[in-house]
Design an enzyme around this catalytic site. Structure first.
Site, PDB file in Angstrom:
ATOM      1  N   GLU A 171       1.533  89.103 -12.819  1.00 59.11           N
ATOM      2  CA  GLU A 171       1.243  90.341 -13.543  1.00 59.11           C
ATOM      3  C   GLU A 171       0.251  90.056 -14.671  1.00 59.11           C
ATOM      4  OE1 GLU A 171       4.424  92.082 -15.930  1.00 59.11           O
ATOM      5  OE2 GLU A 171       3.789  94.072 -15.243  1.00 59.11           O
TER       6      GLU A 171
ATOM      7  N   LYS B 153      15.071  98.673 -31.200  1.00 59.36           N
ATOM      8  CA  LYS B 153      14.013  97.863 -31.808  1.00 59.36           C
ATOM      9  C   LYS B 153      12.666  98.159 -31.155  1.00 59.36           C
ATOM     10  CE  LYS B 153      12.535  93.597 -30.730  1.00 59.36           C
ATOM     11  NZ  LYS B 153      11.090  93.570 -31.001  1.00 59.36           N
TER      12      LYS B 153
ATOM     13  N   SER C 157       8.933  92.127 -20.456  1.00 61.55           N
ATOM     14  CA  SER C 157       8.474  91.158 -19.457  1.00 61.55           C
ATOM     15  C   SER C 157       9.650  90.577 -18.670  1.00 61.55           C
ATOM     16  CB  SER C 157       7.722  90.023 -20.145  1.00 61.55           C
ATOM     17  OG  SER C 157       8.637  89.237 -20.873  1.00 61.55           O
TER      18      SER C 157
ATOM     19  N   GLY D  50      13.363  89.233 -19.792  1.00 67.14           N
ATOM     20  CA  GLY D  50      14.465  89.826 -19.042  1.00 67.14           C
ATOM     21  C   GLY D  50      15.432  88.774 -18.545  1.00 67.14           C
TER      22      GLY D  50
ATOM     23  N   CYS E 188       3.725  98.722 -16.498  1.00 63.58           N
ATOM     24  CA  CYS E 188       4.482  97.820 -15.621  1.00 63.58           C
ATOM     25  C   CYS E 188       4.364  98.245 -14.162  1.00 63.58           C
ATOM     26  CB  CYS E 188       5.931  97.749 -16.050  1.00 63.58           C
ATOM     27  SG  CYS E 188       6.605  99.356 -16.448  1.00 63.58           S
TER      28      CYS E 188
ATOM     29  N   GLU F 197      14.208  96.780 -17.202  1.00 63.74           N
ATOM     30  CA  GLU F 197      13.033  97.327 -16.524  1.00 63.74           C
ATOM     31  C   GLU F 197      11.897  96.378 -16.852  1.00 63.74           C
ATOM     32  OE1 GLU F 197       9.896  98.541 -15.718  1.00 63.74           O
ATOM     33  OE2 GLU F 197       9.980 100.201 -17.143  1.00 63.74           O
TER      34      GLU F 197
END
Lengths: 317, 487
Positions: free
Chosen positions: B398, B193, B246, B250, B301, B267
């Protein structure tokens, strides 16, 4: 000359601020891969249409038209001076080159030929290109050039002494030549092709700048590699650090190996992004080149007329 | 010291526009789902717009997959796995992957232009980084396909089955390559996706997969938002979840797969420390700082978003950094000279702006470059904050934008403890001339990737992944095969 006196003199001569002479063994270290990254950003700049034309005209105005051959004759020098004055007859809107660069014994002739123009006469000196002679000979070589009327002197550093770590010797020699130059501007050739690493290029740049160079210059053009973008980048960064420190501008001259417009534009972009607009003038940036002018002319004519013209329309001198 | 001399970067010599041509690209007005080797209308009957963040114009309409569509995709992946892909020899599998790699190279220009249109990233990066690296990943894993027994000696490496993969919006094609290439090389089939704001290059990849003649159903491509992703994660017949995105999402995925036998790699986010020692090659470090934080508008990231400068060189590094920032060009991502493109979406721009406000409120000193910004589109100037501390939110959280938080340090121990004092642990950078210092730091840094005297360098042979809340599992290199195999 005693270093302390020299520094005081510099301060006295009105340079904005004479910074302390650093220990050249501690000159900043350079990372070659990082310099490569920086250069790849420069070489992917796309310089088109009006910015290209503007750049090309600036380049033309920054060229030191050079002939430094054993085979040079008065005839060759007089042809070169004519070329400097009248670059391309069919386009009168062009700027002139910055200077004509010759051996000392041709200086007075070139000076006469360029009388009444803005074009300077630059002379190599100090046992160019190897620099393998005594200080006395180098000083009298410099005096010969200056007495004959040279506006600018291009000296070579003693590479042997530099590699032996005798930085004070190299420094003092440059300072002595600078003194012999009087009001002539001094360009110090590092001959970076013999220095072996970018760390050394940076160190030699620092020595030359602190010893009184008005310009630092990459190469004699007599050995390969001559000027490269990474080497020029490191030298521009040395100039920038000195400017941060003192407010004093130092000029830069890559020489040798820059024979086409595209490469010359990349050098110009490197100057613009490293040192900013103030350096985009022949007071502070020069190209030492013999064949670059014709390629730039050809590109300018292409921009002006829309077509490439045969090489035969541009004079070879 | 008095007023320090300044460099001027105004406009004595401006660059003329140098736009990459877009005439050669081939885009449909509407994209359906790519399931079982066919373009299929979504049973949701819903389509959403994907826009160009630099112009705010709609580029195309894209199908939104619901649970039913995802189920169809998983079924076709299972069928392809059972009937074709698992029966094929490893060498034949490799051939298909090589073919995909070559076709990406052939259509590189089209891919990079569409990536730039859809995501706002500059053409210089999509052309020189995203697309070539994507092709390189397929080439690299194609080579592993028939050598798995050599990668894991004395084991019997077997594929898992159907891999469900969810990729983010910051590197759409590249992340698809990171996911699809190792999955295919190890013999799995795929349901993948794309991200909601950047679905187009994945559908262009579907065209490549079609022309490569890959058996129908081996790769199935769907698009949609969070719910579509949830349908993949929760599907009972998926054997493996690979997610990049994100940390928040996750954690949701991690909860969802508890108690199932799904293998997972995550990740996630990062807040990397980029550490500059006084003996570093400073000019190159500055270039690395710029690359570390402003690459892809900071939508990375592993972005080096926390800068630590050794006290003695703070002033000179900041000065060089600000001068370098002045020479950065922000604007039309399609122009070959643009350094910083458009922020990926309005939503993301809002998040970045919020953090900039937070930074100001917390008393940090802000510096931005002074360039002009286009009127339409989503833009953020390269930004840095000084006078921040470990407790500042812009240091802890972040931001995923071009915002750098700068702190100083005195000793090695101090900087190690500050650098590791983060819930994240994806990457770090170290700048010093001294090799022993590099080895000392790399062994003590709790980060999956540590770059020494460089930053944001990627290679398919090198594993990538995080510590702590930056996720687990590795992508790239030999390590990247493991999460797709039963050993």
């Amino acid at each position: 000359m005693d270093l302390v006196i020299f520094v005081e003199q510099q301060a006295f001569m009105g340079k904005s601020k004479a910074p302390q002479i650093p220990d050249f063994r501690l000159s900043p270290r350079i990372d070659q891969v990082g310099v490569g990254d920086r250069i790849s950003r420069i070489t992917t700049r796309s310089i088109k249409s009006s910015s290209k034309l503007q750049g090309l005209k600036m380049i033309l105005n920054m060229i030191d038209l050079t002939t430094l051959e054993g085979a040079d004759t008065q005839g060759k020098v007089s042809q070169l001076c004519n070329k400097a004055k009248f670059l391309h007859g069919s386009n009168p809107d062009l700027p002139t080159v910055a200077a004509v660069c010759v051996y000392p014994n041709f200086v007075s002739q070139a000076k006469k030929a360029l009388l009444g123009t803005n074009i300077n006469v630059a002379s190599v000196a100090t046992a160019f290109p190897a620099g393998q002679s005594s200080l006395d000979v180098k000083i009298s070589d410099t005096k010969l050039a200056v007495d004959n009327g040279a506006d600018e002197v291009d000296m070579v550093i003693s590479r042997g002494r530099f590699h032996q770590g005798e930085y004070n010797y190299v420094f003092d020699e440059i300072a002595a030549v600078k003194e012999a130059c009087g009001s002539a501007r001094l360009k110090v050739i590092l001959e970076t092709g013999e220095l072996g690493a970018l760390d050394k290029v940076r160190r030699a740049s620092d020595i030359a700048i602190y010893a009184g160079a008005d310009f630092i210059k990459t190469s004699t053009g007599k050995i390969s590699p001559a000027a490269t973008l990474p080497v020029t980048c490191v030298m521009l960064e040395a100039i920038r650090d000195y400017f941060y420190e003192s407010g004093t501008m130092i000029g830069m001259k890559p020489a040798g190996g820059i024979s086409n417009s595209k490469l010359a534009l990349q050098y110009l972009m490197l100057v613009k992004e490293t040192l900013g607009d103030a350096w985009l003038s022949n007071q502070w940036f020069r190209y030492g080149a013999s064949s670059l002018a014709n390629d730039v002319l050809m590109q300018i004519e292409k921009q002006r007329t829309g077509n490439y013209q045969s090489k035969d329309y541009f004079s070879k001198d | 010291m008095g007023k320090s001399p300044t460099l001027e970067f105004d406009s004595k010599w401006d660059l003329s526009p140098a736009p990459e041509s877009t005439g050669h690209i081939n885009l449909k007005d509407q994209y359906d789902l790519f399931i079982g080797g066919k373009w299929v209308k979504p049973s949701s009957k819903k389509y959403f717009d994907t826009i160009n963040p630099a112009t705010e114009k709609v580029i195309a309409k894209v199908a939104e997959a619901n649970e039913k569509d995802v189920n169809r995709a998983v079924q076709s992946a299972r069928k392809a796995y059972n009937e074709v892909w698992s029966k094929l020899s490893a060498g034949e599998r490799g051939k298909y992957i090589y073919r995909i790699a070559r076709l990406i190279q052939e259509r590189a220009r089209e891919f990079s232009v569409i990536e730039t249109m859809d995501g706002g990233k500059v053409i210089r990066e999509s052309r020189d980084v995203d697309v070539p690296l994507a092709a390189a990943h397929f080439f690299y894993y194609a080579g592993w396909a028939d050598k798995l027994k050599y990668a894991f000696p004395n084991r019997n490496p077997q594929p898992l089955g159907v891999a469900g993969q969810i990729i983010p919006w910051n590197f759409p094609l590249l992340m698809a390559a990171w996911k699809i290439a190792p999955a295919l090389a190890t013999g799995n089939t795929v349901v993948i996706k794309s991200a909601e704001t950047t679905p187009l290059t994945l559908y262009k990849l579907a065209e490549v997969i079609e022309s490569a003649g890959l058996p129908p159903g081996v790769v199935n491509i769907v698009s949609g938002a969070g719910e579509t992703g949830a349908a993949i994660v929760n599907h009972r017949d998926v054997n493996k979840i690979a997610f990049t995105g994100s940390t928040g999402v996750g954690k949701i995925i991690q909860r969802a797969v508890v108690g199932t036998n799904k293998k997972t790699t995550l990740e996630l986010g990062g807040k990397a420390a980029n550490i500059v020692f006084e003996d570093a090659p400073l000019d190159q470090a500055v270039e690395g700082i710029i690359n570390g934080i402003y690459f892809n508008q900071g939508h990375v990231c592993c972005a080096g978003s926390r800068l630590f400068i050794q006290e003695s060189v703070k002033d000179i590094v900041l000065r060089k950094l600000q001068d370098r920032m002045e020479s950065l060009i922000v604007g039309d991502p399609m122009d070959k000279n643009t350094d910083i493109g458009a922020i990926n979406s309005k939503e993301q721009l809002g998040i970045i702006k919020k953090y900039i406000e937070v930074g100001k409120k917390e008393g940090a000193t802000m510096y931005q470059n002074t360039c002009d910004l286009p009127k339409k589109g989503y833009w953020c100037r390269p930004t840095l904050f000084t006078n921040v501390s470990q407790s500042s939110r812009i240091v802890q959280e972040e931001i995923f934008g071009p915002v750098l938080a700068v702190q100083t340090f005195r000793t090695i121990d101090e900087v190690i403890s500050k650098a590791n004092n983060s819930p994240y642990g994806l990457s770090a950078g170290v700048w010093t001339d001294k090799g022993s210092k590099i080895f000392n730091l790399t062994s003590q840094m709790k980060a999956g990737i540590v770059w020494a005297n460089s930053y944001n360098k990627f290679d398919p042979t090198s594993p990538f992944g995080g510590y702590k809340e930056s996720g687990f599992g590795r992508e790239g290199g030999l390590h990247g095969l493991k999460p797709y195999l039963n050993l």
